[in-house]
Scaffold this motif. Structure first.
Motif, PDB file in Angstrom:
ATOM      1  N   GLN A 210       0.983  -1.613  -0.259  1.00 49.70           N
ATOM      2  CA  GLN A 210       0.141  -0.083  -0.221  1.00 49.70           C
ATOM      3  C   GLN A 210       0.935   1.417   0.189  1.00 49.70           C
ATOM      4  O   GLN A 210       0.597   2.099  -0.353  1.00 49.70           O
ATOM      5  CB  GLN A 210      -0.925   0.245   1.440  1.00 49.70           C
ATOM      6  N   THR A 211       1.881   1.559   0.842  1.00 52.97           N
ATOM      7  CA  THR A 211       2.654   2.423   0.688  1.00 52.97           C
ATOM      8  C   THR A 211       3.894   2.469  -0.362  1.00 52.97           C
ATOM      9  O   THR A 211       3.745   3.327  -0.808  1.00 52.97           O
ATOM     10  CB  THR A 211       3.364   2.311   2.179  1.00 52.97           C
ATOM     11  N   PHE A 212       3.615   1.453  -0.733  1.00 55.33           N
ATOM     12  CA  PHE A 212       4.388   1.632  -2.390  1.00 55.33           C
ATOM     13  C   PHE A 212       3.746   2.360  -3.087  1.00 55.33           C
ATOM     14  O   PHE A 212       4.488   3.288  -4.070  1.00 55.33           O
ATOM     15  CB  PHE A 212       4.987  -0.114  -2.211  1.00 55.33           C
ATOM     16  N   VAL A 213       2.736   1.268  -3.556  1.00 54.23           N
ATOM     17  CA  VAL A 213       1.443   2.450  -4.458  1.00 54.23           C
ATOM     18  C   VAL A 213       1.951   3.464  -4.177  1.00 54.23           C
ATOM     19  O   VAL A 213       1.776   4.232  -5.279  1.00 54.23           O
ATOM     20  CB  VAL A 213       0.253   1.334  -3.893  1.00 54.23           C
ATOM     21  N   THR A 214       0.955   3.905  -3.146  1.00 49.90           N
ATOM     22  CA  THR A 214       0.992   5.287  -2.816  1.00 49.90           C
ATOM     23  C   THR A 214       2.417   6.477  -3.685  1.00 49.90           C
ATOM     24  O   THR A 214       2.483   7.376  -4.384  1.00 49.90           O
ATOM     25  CB  THR A 214       1.237   5.934  -1.165  1.00 49.90           C
ATOM     26  N   SER A 215       3.905   5.416  -3.044  1.00 53.41           N
ATOM     27  CA  SER A 215       4.880   6.309  -3.480  1.00 53.41           C
ATOM     28  C   SER A 215       5.014   6.718  -4.772  1.00 53.41           C
ATOM     29  O   SER A 215       5.138   7.095  -5.709  1.00 53.41           O
ATOM     30  CB  SER A 215       5.854   5.904  -2.882  1.00 53.41           C
ATOM     31  N   MET A 216       4.756   5.326  -5.726  1.00 56.16           N
ATOM     32  CA  MET A 216       5.037   5.545  -7.303  1.00 56.16           C
ATOM     33  C   MET A 216       3.554   6.668  -7.896  1.00 56.16           C
ATOM     34  O   MET A 216       4.164   7.111  -8.723  1.00 56.16           O
ATOM     35  CB  MET A 216       4.461   4.258  -7.758  1.00 56.16           C
ATOM     36  N   GLU A 217       3.017   6.157  -7.230  1.00 57.49           N
ATOM     37  CA  GLU A 217       1.453   7.111  -7.136  1.00 57.49           C
ATOM     38  C   GLU A 217       1.700   8.906  -7.516  1.00 57.49           C
ATOM     39  O   GLU A 217       1.762   9.996  -8.768  1.00 57.49           O
ATOM     40  CB  GLU A 217       0.371   6.967  -7.163  1.00 57.49           C
ATOM     41  N   GLY A 218       2.932   8.694  -6.601  1.00 57.47           N
ATOM     42  CA  GLY A 218       3.640   9.788  -6.161  1.00 57.47           C
ATOM     43  C   GLY A 218       4.465  10.466  -7.236  1.00 57.47           C
ATOM     44  O   GLY A 218       5.193  12.043  -6.400  1.00 57.47           O
ATOM     45  N   ASN A 219       5.282   9.546  -7.860  1.00 65.23           N
ATOM     46  CA  ASN A 219       6.224   9.797  -8.231  1.00 65.23           C
ATOM     47  C   ASN A 219       8.266  10.017  -7.792  1.00 65.23           C
ATOM     48  O   ASN A 219       8.717  10.329  -7.554  1.00 65.23           O
ATOM     49  CB  ASN A 219       6.960  10.966  -9.750  1.00 65.23           C
ATOM     50  N   SER A 220       7.093   8.532  -6.528  1.00 62.80           N
ATOM     51  CA  SER A 220       8.551   9.546  -5.548  1.00 62.80           C
ATOM     52  C   SER A 220       9.783   8.763  -5.761  1.00 62.80           C
ATOM     53  O   SER A 220       9.887   7.360  -5.599  1.00 62.80           O
ATOM     54  CB  SER A 220       8.071   8.644  -4.215  1.00 62.80           C
ATOM     55  N   LEU A 221      11.223   9.716  -5.189  1.00 61.49           N
ATOM     56  CA  LEU A 221      12.160   9.148  -6.299  1.00 61.49           C
ATOM     57  C   LEU A 221      12.615   8.037  -5.034  1.00 61.49           C
ATOM     58  O   LEU A 221      14.171   7.766  -5.830  1.00 61.49           O
ATOM     59  CB  LEU A 221      13.088  10.159  -6.633  1.00 61.49           C
ATOM     60  N   GLU A 222      12.335   8.913  -4.086  1.00 63.30           N
ATOM     61  CA  GLU A 222      13.208   7.992  -2.943  1.00 63.30           C
ATOM     62  C   GLU A 222      12.764   6.936  -2.846  1.00 63.30           C
ATOM     63  O   GLU A 222      13.915   5.595  -1.915  1.00 63.30           O
ATOM     64  CB  GLU A 222      12.977   9.031  -1.543  1.00 63.30           C
ATOM     65  N   ALA A 223      11.737   6.218  -3.053  1.00 62.34           N
ATOM     66  CA  ALA A 223      11.087   4.582  -2.775  1.00 62.34           C
ATOM     67  C   ALA A 223      12.160   4.167  -3.779  1.00 62.34           C
ATOM     68  O   ALA A 223      12.481   3.345  -3.903  1.00 62.34           O
ATOM     69  CB  ALA A 223      10.040   4.563  -3.480  1.00 62.34           C
ATOM     70  N   PRO A 278      -0.043  -1.270 -14.648  1.00 60.13           N
ATOM     71  CA  PRO A 278       0.516  -0.250 -15.756  1.00 60.13           C
ATOM     72  C   PRO A 278       0.246   1.865 -15.418  1.00 60.13           C
ATOM     73  O   PRO A 278      -0.866   2.001 -15.384  1.00 60.13           O
ATOM     74  CB  PRO A 278      -0.020  -0.500 -17.312  1.00 60.13           C
ATOM     75  N   LEU A 279       1.444   1.694 -14.677  1.00 59.61           N
ATOM     76  CA  LEU A 279       0.812   3.903 -13.937  1.00 59.61           C
ATOM     77  C   LEU A 279       1.990   4.493 -14.777  1.00 59.61           C
ATOM     78  O   LEU A 279       2.787   4.238 -15.176  1.00 59.61           O
ATOM     79  CB  LEU A 279       1.014   3.295 -12.371  1.00 59.61           C
ATOM     80  N   ALA A 280       0.926   5.358 -15.236  1.00 63.05           N
ATOM     81  CA  ALA A 280       2.162   6.728 -16.026  1.00 63.05           C
ATOM     82  C   ALA A 280       3.091   6.953 -15.110  1.00 63.05           C
ATOM     83  O   ALA A 280       2.837   7.529 -13.519  1.00 63.05           O
ATOM     84  CB  ALA A 280       0.734   7.292 -16.448  1.00 63.05           C
ATOM     85  N   VAL A 281       4.422   7.146 -15.091  1.00 68.51           N
ATOM     86  CA  VAL A 281       5.393   7.756 -14.711  1.00 68.51           C
ATOM     87  C   VAL A 281       6.078   9.037 -15.227  1.00 68.51           C
ATOM     88  O   VAL A 281       5.756   9.085 -16.760  1.00 68.51           O
ATOM     89  CB  VAL A 281       6.382   6.642 -14.404  1.00 68.51           C
TER      90      VAL A 281
END
Length: 293
Positions: A210-223, A278-281
């Motif tokens: 859940q945390t991972f998906v949220t990070s990816m949706e926010g284009n988190s480079l830290e993740a 598939p999520l837009a990044v």
């Protein structure tokens, strides 16, 4: 707001021609080879593995030729095409196998090591293939008496029917899973091409999805920085990142967790769970992930 890829659900007009060509040219050849394989294999449990392999080959042909070249972006159509391919494959394998039975009987059933020697006859194959009523009548007759067994017991009747049904289901299910696997992947409607696809080296397993998906949706480079190559991916839990890019500059990411399973025989297999469709990044995240290849 996060943007996930949505398929158009369209199918290219050539997909139907590819389906006809594959079903009437390539799949019958595979069906013939499969019939020979199960004819010469006296161990039923190996036959089930052959059935899975047969389904895989049918699905592979449908996926690579009909779906990919035919530009099928509808999972429902891809499943339908896979079902048609599996039915054609099974039909031609039955035609070939019945002919092996007929020719073995006419030759006196000579053989060694419990395997009866037989070969198909091209004229018989054509006659059986074009006469389904005759084919299924022969299948019914063979079901009553059987052609093989364990030690002195011949397998026939209901038990043989169950085995044939299991074979049908294995071939059908595997064909569908493999044949429809590409239909939901990103496709560019503007250029009329599939997105370019790159698979990142096996990375560490994602536990907090859940945390991972949220990070990816926010284009988190830290993740992304926290991801590392798993050099023991052959026998450990790991994740697989797949990148997609179009000529129009669109980029998508999908992620699958692969959970290790060890059987009683010590064989290692993996359960696949898609944790990110598939999520837009953005380009920065795409390039950072690409650097991990």
């Amino acid at each position: 707001m996060a943007t996930y890829y949505m398929s158009s659900g369209k199918s290219g007009p050539l997909s139907y021609l590819y389906l006809i060509a594959v079903s009437l040219v390539l799949i019958p050849i595979v069906g013939l080879l499969y019939a020979y394989a199960i004819w010469h294999m006296p161990f039923i449990y190996v036959n089930f593995l052959l059935s899975a392999g047969f389904g895989f080959v049918i699905g592979f042909l449908i996926n690579k030729i009909v779906v990919r070249y035919g530009k099928v972006r509808s999972t429902i159509m891809a499943i339908l095409f896979s079902v048609i391919g599996a039915i054609c494959g099974l039909y031609f394998s039955w035609v070939s196998w019945i002919d092996l039975v007929i020719n073995a009987a006419s030759d006196g059933g000579t053989g060694t090591a419990g395997i009866i020697v037989s070969n198909v006859d091209s004229s018989h194959l054509l006659n059986l293939a074009t006469n389904p009523s005759m084919l299924f009548s022969l299948i019914g007759s063979i079901n009553e008496v059987g052609t093989w067994g364990f030690k002195s017991t011949t397998i026939s009747g209901g038990f043989l029917t169950v085995i044939w049904v299991l074979e049908f289901l294995i071939v059908m299910i595997v064909s569908i899973l493999v044949g429809s696997s590409s239909a939901s992947e990103p496709f560019c409607e503007i250029t009329n091409k599939w997105f370019g696809k790159k698979i990142i080296s096996p990375l560490n397993y994602v536990y907090d999805t859940q945390t991972f998906v949220t990070s990816m949706e926010g284009n988190s480079l830290e993740a992304i920085d926290q991801l590392h190559t798993n050099h023991n991916a052959s026998n450990e839990n790991h994740s697989v990142f797949t990148l997609y890019a179009s000529e129009q500059g669109e980029r998508y990411l999908s992620v699958t967790n692969k959970t290790v399973q060890v059987g009683d025989d010590g064989k290692v297999t993996f359960d696949d769970v898609v944790i990110l469709k598939p999520l837009a990044v953005n380009k920065e995240m795409y390039d950072q992930l690409l650097a991990k290849v």
